[in-house]
Design a protein around this motif. Structure first.
Motif, short mmCIF file in Angstrom:
data_model
loop_
_atom_site.label_atom_id
_atom_site.label_comp_id
_atom_site.label_asym_id
_atom_site.label_seq_id
_atom_site.Cartn_x
_atom_site.Cartn_y
_atom_site.Cartn_z
N HIS A 291 -12.20 4.05 -14.57
CA HIS A 291 -12.80 5.37 -14.85
C HIS A 291 -14.20 5.20 -15.45
O HIS A 291 -15.16 5.83 -15.01
N LEU A 334 -17.73 1.56 -5.20
CA LEU A 334 -16.73 2.54 -5.58
C LEU A 334 -15.39 2.26 -4.88
O LEU A 334 -14.32 2.35 -5.48
N ASN A 338 -11.84 1.47 -6.61
CA ASN A 338 -10.64 2.24 -6.28
C ASN A 338 -9.49 1.34 -5.83
O ASN A 338 -8.34 1.55 -6.20
N LEU A 341 -7.95 -0.27 -8.81
CA LEU A 341 -7.13 0.70 -9.53
C LEU A 341 -5.80 0.92 -8.81
O LEU A 341 -4.73 0.96 -9.44
N ASP A 342 -5.86 1.05 -7.48
CA ASP A 342 -4.62 1.21 -6.70
C ASP A 342 -3.70 0.03 -6.94
O ASP A 342 -2.49 0.19 -7.14
N LYS A 345 -2.01 0.16 -10.17
CA LYS A 345 -0.92 1.15 -10.15
C LYS A 345 0.30 0.60 -9.44
O LYS A 345 1.44 0.80 -9.87
N THR A 352 2.71 6.81 -7.12
CA THR A 352 3.58 7.95 -6.81
C THR A 352 3.01 8.69 -5.61
O THR A 352 1.79 8.78 -5.45
N LEU A 353 3.91 9.16 -4.78
CA LEU A 353 3.48 9.92 -3.60
C LEU A 353 3.49 11.40 -3.93
O LEU A 353 4.39 11.88 -4.59
N ARG A 399 -2.71 9.64 0.95
CA ARG A 399 -2.44 8.20 1.03
C ARG A 399 -2.43 7.73 2.49
O ARG A 399 -2.93 6.64 2.79
N GLN A 402 -5.82 7.37 3.52
CA GLN A 402 -6.39 6.12 2.97
C GLN A 402 -6.01 4.92 3.84
O GLN A 402 -6.84 4.06 4.12
#
Lengths: 513, 121
Positions: A291, A334, A338, A341-342, A345, A352-353, A399, A402
């Motif tokens: 962030h 960026l 990302n 970060l994914d 997670k 989470t979906l 998602r 993505q």
């Protein structure tokens, strides 16, 4: 209860034994008494007959004197047991019968005994009935009278009534039956007492064994005797005691094990908690970090876009080109952030979906639109084949977007000539989505590896093509979270086809980490 | 008179980018740095549209949106949520809180402008 049945059987056996023995004994006694009574009776009869015969012989040397003999016969006749008496001559003819009328005088009795008696020179004794006790039985005694010279001059015959002897025997028999019954009763009582005494320790043992069998080990059997049964009871008690000890030892052992397991579990739990916490901290750190990184990056991208949009005035052409590079590089950076970060997670199991209905066709269209400039830059035709009638999909549209962006981005990135195509088809209950390119292809050895984190086929290309190598592994996790599968078909020099399946209605995340 | 747009955003750079963009398109901008300030300014100025950042200190964009919607005069005002890309599920939460539309960060300035023009002529 079995023990009681055993006691009954024992009692009955003892009783039977007692009865048999008593009956046999009493029968013997009865027999002896009866034969003695009979012998006495017969002896008396024989001696009476012999005495009478001797008296008659004495008073008649060669001939029989009637007045004397009548008197003798009358005396005998008056005896209570004598039914009849008579004197006969050597021809068998009756001379006198001891009565006043002498009614049988000069008759010849027509019975078989008589015919034998006149021919035989010894005493004949014979019952009317072989059974001594038969009612109305009579003992016939025929006593021949022989002169000293050996001349047979006749004989006396006396009928004796055995009734008094019979009476006595029957009375004795009654007494003996009574005695037998008394014996049997006493025997029954004794049998019951003895068998009860014998069975009781067995009963105790049976009860004890039953409670041990049912798991109650707190059993002590009374030791009632010092014989084998007593020994058995002692052995049983020590067996139960050692069982109790073993059980207690086992229980202590189990408790020890339990507390050991409890301790270990506690240890593991706290270790696990610490690890989870550390992992959470790491993920939190990565989330915060990304962030923090994105905030200035967004500013860079925003300002660059505004400048390029001539918001701050017309941009000179020689500045526009490097500014474009700034914008592209910022966007790339960026994307990397990302991805990181994914991944954070996914590692934290927190992918989470956000499941909702969406249109696969729209997703494909928006990805095509987004990728069109990149493909145009490399002069690659971008083709899409999507059936007109597709059912509404259910899943996380962003998602899936993505995933498709990643596959199409890779395809364009690695393809220099030829074309790149997206194909969607429906196969039963799932969509099959594939992205094909005419790029260099992937060696079979690399095909499994490229889905792993930080892996790109042919490491030499990585700096050239850019990317973290995280995109495919993230895409695969997203597809699998939807309950789909992902794979690649490729051979070096012939391009690659990356494909994934997607259940038409994915309801929730499946094994997201 | 040009349309007025309330921008609620705690990042100074982001505020300036949106301000410059919307100014150039001819909109009037009212700026708020916190959610509370945004709620107050919305009631005071009754703007034609609101751009709402979701990640705000103290009260977040969802809560600010709910409070703005509680005002009967602002029940129909378009509220466009601006959220970070990565937080999946933010869009649904934004709509649930009462937002009208949704733009993901980082946005292309022209995309944001197009979204604003959709709701404010």
């Amino acid at each position: 209860m079995r023990a009681f049945r055993l006691q009954t059987r024992l009692t009955l056996t003892f009783l039977l034994l007692v009865c048999v023995i008593v009956a046999a004994f009493l029968l013997l006694v009865l027999n002896a008494l009866q034969s003695e009574e009979q012998q006495i009776f017969e002896a008396r009869a024989a001696s009476t007959a012999a005495l009478l015969a001797a008296n008659i012989r004495n008073i008649s040397a060669s001939d029989i004197l009637f007045s004397e003999t009548a008197f003798l016969l009358k005396n005998v006749r008056q005896q209570p047991q004598v039914r009849y008496v008579y004197l006969y001559d050597d021809g068998g003819t009756i001379l006198a019968d001891g009565t006043e009328t002498n009614s049988l005088f000069n008759t010849v009795p027509a019975d078989p005994i008589h015919e034998r008696a006149i021919r035989v020179e010894r005493t004949l004794i014979q019952y009317r009935d072989r059974n001594f006790l038969a009612p109305g039985n009579l003992l016939d005694v025929a006593q021949p009278i022989l002169l000293p010279s050996g001349e047979l001059i006749g004989g006396v015959r006396i009928g004796f009534d055995p009734a008094p002897a019979q009476q006595r025997i029957l009375q004795t028999r009654k007494d003996i039956v009574l005695v037998g019954v008394a014996f049997a009763l006493v025997g029954a009582a004794l049998s019951a007492v003895i068998s009860r005494h014998l069975v009781r320790p067995i009963h105790d043992l049976a009860l004890g064994a039953q409670s041990v069998a049912s798991g109650d080990l707190d059993v002590t059997i009374p030791v009632r005797s010092r014989d084998e049964l007593g020994g058995l009871a002692v052995a049983f008690n020590s067996m139960a005691a050692s069982l109790r000890e073993n059980k207690a030892a086992l229980q202590r052992h189990a408790e020890g094990l339990e507390s050991m397991i409890e301790a270990r579990t506690q240890e593991l739990r706290s270790t696990n908690q610490r690890l989870e916490e550390a992992s959470r901290h790491k993920s939190q750190f990565l989330a915060n970090m990304s962030h923090e990184l994105r905030t200035p990056l967004n500013a860079i991208i925003g300002y660059t876009s505004l400048i390029l949009g001539n918001i701050y005035g017309e941009v000179p052409d020689k500045v526009r080109e490097p500014l474009d590079r700034v914008r592209l590089s910022s966007r790339h950076l960026l994307g990397l952030i990302n991805d990181v970060l994914d991944l954070a997670k996914i590692e934290a199991g927190r992918l989470t979906l956000s499941v909702a209905d969406f249109s696969i066709t729209q997703v494909v269209q928006s990805v095509m639109t987004a990728m069109e400039p990149l493909a145009a830059e490399k002069k690659l035709p971008l083709k899409a084949s999507v059936p007109a009638e597709l059912p509404a999909a259910r899943g996380d549209a962003r998602r899936i977007n993505q995933v498709l962006l990643n596959l199409l981005g890779n395809a364009i990135k690695f393809t220099d000539t030829g074309e790149v195509g997206v194909r969607v088809s429906q196969d039963g209950r799932e969509f099959l989505i594939s992205v094909s390119d005419t790029g260099p292809g992937i060696a079979p050895a690399d095909q499994g590896r490229i889905f792993e984190e930080f892996q790109q086929a042919g490491n030499n290309d990585a700096p050239l093509k850019g990317g973290t190598g995280l995109g495919l592994s993230i895409a695969k996790v997203i597809v699998e979270a939807h309950g789909g599968r992902m794979g690649v078909e490729s051979s070096p020099g012939k391009g690659s086809t990356f494909w994934f399946t997607l259940p038409i209605r994915a309801e929730r995340a499946v094994g997201a980490s | 008179m040009s349309a007025r747009i309330l921008l609620i955003e705690d990042q100074a750079d982001n505020r300036r980018i949106v301000r410059d963009l919307l100014h150039s398109a001819g909109y009037d901008i009212i700026e708020a740095v916190t959610g509370e300030e945004g709620v107050t300014l919305a009631a005071a100025h009754l703007p034609d549209a609101i751009l709402m950042d979701i990640q705000l200190p103290t009260i977040d964009g969802y809560e600010a949106t709910r409070r703005i919607r509680a005002n009967p005069q602002l029940r129909k005002t378009p509220i466009i949520a601006v959220t970070s890309y990565a937080l999946s599920g933010d869009d649904t939460k934004a709509f649930e809180a009462g937002c009208t539309a949704y733009v993901a960060k980082p946005f292309e300035p022209m995309d944001l402008l197009a979204k604003v023009r959709e709701y404010v002529s």
